[in-house]
Scaffold this active site. Structure first.
Site, mmCIF file in Angstrom:
data_model
loop_
_atom_site.group_PDB
_atom_site.id
_atom_site.type_symbol
_atom_site.label_atom_id
_atom_site.label_comp_id
_atom_site.label_asym_id
_atom_site.label_seq_id
_atom_site.Cartn_x
_atom_site.Cartn_y
_atom_site.Cartn_z
ATOM 1 C CG ASP A 42 -2.167 -0.735 1.271
ATOM 2 O OD1 ASP A 42 -2.817 -1.249 -0.080
ATOM 3 O OD2 ASP A 42 -2.897 -1.477 2.451
ATOM 4 C CG ASN A 110 -3.718 6.005 3.763
ATOM 5 O OD1 ASN A 110 -4.978 6.294 2.923
ATOM 6 N ND2 ASN A 110 -3.081 5.193 4.289
ATOM 7 C CB ALA A 148 -9.064 6.763 0.360
ATOM 8 C CB THR A 151 -9.492 0.459 5.971
ATOM 9 O OG1 THR A 151 -8.723 0.882 5.555
ATOM 10 C CG2 THR A 151 -10.944 0.618 6.095
ATOM 11 C CE1 TYR A 153 -1.672 5.583 14.682
ATOM 12 C CE2 TYR A 153 -1.070 7.244 13.489
ATOM 13 C CZ TYR A 153 -1.087 6.773 14.485
ATOM 14 O OH TYR A 153 -0.697 7.982 15.609
ATOM 15 C CG ASN A 154 -9.834 6.694 10.970
ATOM 16 O OD1 ASN A 154 -9.903 7.668 11.921
ATOM 17 N ND2 ASN A 154 -10.283 5.962 10.990
ATOM 18 C CE1 TYR A 155 -12.591 -0.473 12.150
ATOM 19 C CE2 TYR A 155 -10.610 -2.160 11.208
ATOM 20 C CZ TYR A 155 -12.377 -1.871 12.775
ATOM 21 O OH TYR A 155 -13.074 -2.752 12.965
ATOM 22 C CB SER A 156 -4.832 1.176 14.233
ATOM 23 O OG SER A 156 -5.544 0.091 12.900
ATOM 24 C CB ALA A 175 -3.414 7.887 23.377
#
EC number: 2.7.1.23
Length: 250
Positions: A42, A110, A148, A151, A153-156, A175
């Site tokens: 990616d 991203n 796009a 899914t 870093y945002n999702y993590s 955090a």
């Protein structure tokens, strides 16, 4: 006949695939090619999109996760390209004012992130379209993600997955300490988001736009850049909409 330009990251598996595909389908300079085929993961695909603005890019996975990539198959490439589904991505534009007095600009497909750069949590004020929405967020960081990039870093970090074409952005805390339960917001895609560092010398913060880093920032302003369109190709039935939907049920 489709004119291909093949490009690959520097791993052995990608370079070996590059050689076989060029021998089989030929190699056209990127400026004259109908399609750019990217071989890697990616991260390499995002780099290829940035370097080939306005030209369709078809990725084949020769990396690890490959969420944005199609499966690798050397057979029937012209037919796969002819039937591919296209997704158009508008990147984020970041302007960052640094403690050295300079302003830095970058684009991100991203997300744009602000991350603490020292042992203490960051203190950040958030404004949207010129109006202060949060006087102080104490956190390890904060990001604005496109559909796009939602899914990744945002999702993590606990942010939402945004459907492609939804015309929204995810504002996600990393955090958060205070407000302790604040998990972020969903904003219109044409919002102008500004983040000011409240104690930049004692609590330094860096900014990151798809791996382009700016150290010791004072403020960051983010907006969608509608004049830039990245064109990404997927095999039929495996486009971004379907991938994001599957991701939410796994």
């Amino acid at each position: 006949m489709t004119a291909f330009h093949f490009t690959a990251n520097d791993t052995d598996v990608a370079q070996n695939a590059l050689g076989r595909l060029m021998e089989r389908y030929g190699q056209t300079p990127a400026t004259r090619a109908d399609v750019v085929v990217a071989l890697g993961g990616d991260g390499f695909l995002l780099s290829t999109l940035r370097q080939n603005l306005g030209r369709p890019v078809y990725g084949m996975n020769r990396g690890t996760v490959g969420f944005l990539m199609n499966g690798y198959d050397e057979d029937g490439l012209p037919e796969r390209i002819a039937h591919a589904e296209e997704t158009v991505i508008n990147p984020l534009s970041m302007v960052a004012g640094a403690i050295d007095g300079d302003e830095y600009r970058a684009l991100a497909i991203n997300e744009v992130s602000m991350l603490r750069a020292g042992p203490q949590a960051a203190r950040i004020r958030i404004s949207v379209d010129g109006r202060v929405r949060m006087e102080e967020l104490v956190c390890d960081g904060l990001m604005v993600a496109t559909p796009a990039g939602s899914t990744a870093y945002n999702y993590s970090a606990g942010g939402p997955i945004l459907p492609m074409g939804s015309d929204v952005l995810a504002l996600t805390a990393i955090a958060p300490f205070r407000p302790r339960r604040w998990r972020g917001a969903i904003l219109r895609h044409d919002s102008v988001i500004r983040m000011d560092v409240l104690d930049p010398r004692k609590r330094p913060v860096m900014a990151d736009a798809d791996a382009k880093q700016v150290d010791r920032v004072l403020w960051v302003e983010i907006r969608t850049e509608p004049r830039i369109a990245h064109r990404l190709l997927f095999d039929p039935g495996h486009g971004m909409e379907e991938r994001m939907l599957r991701e939410q049920f796994t």
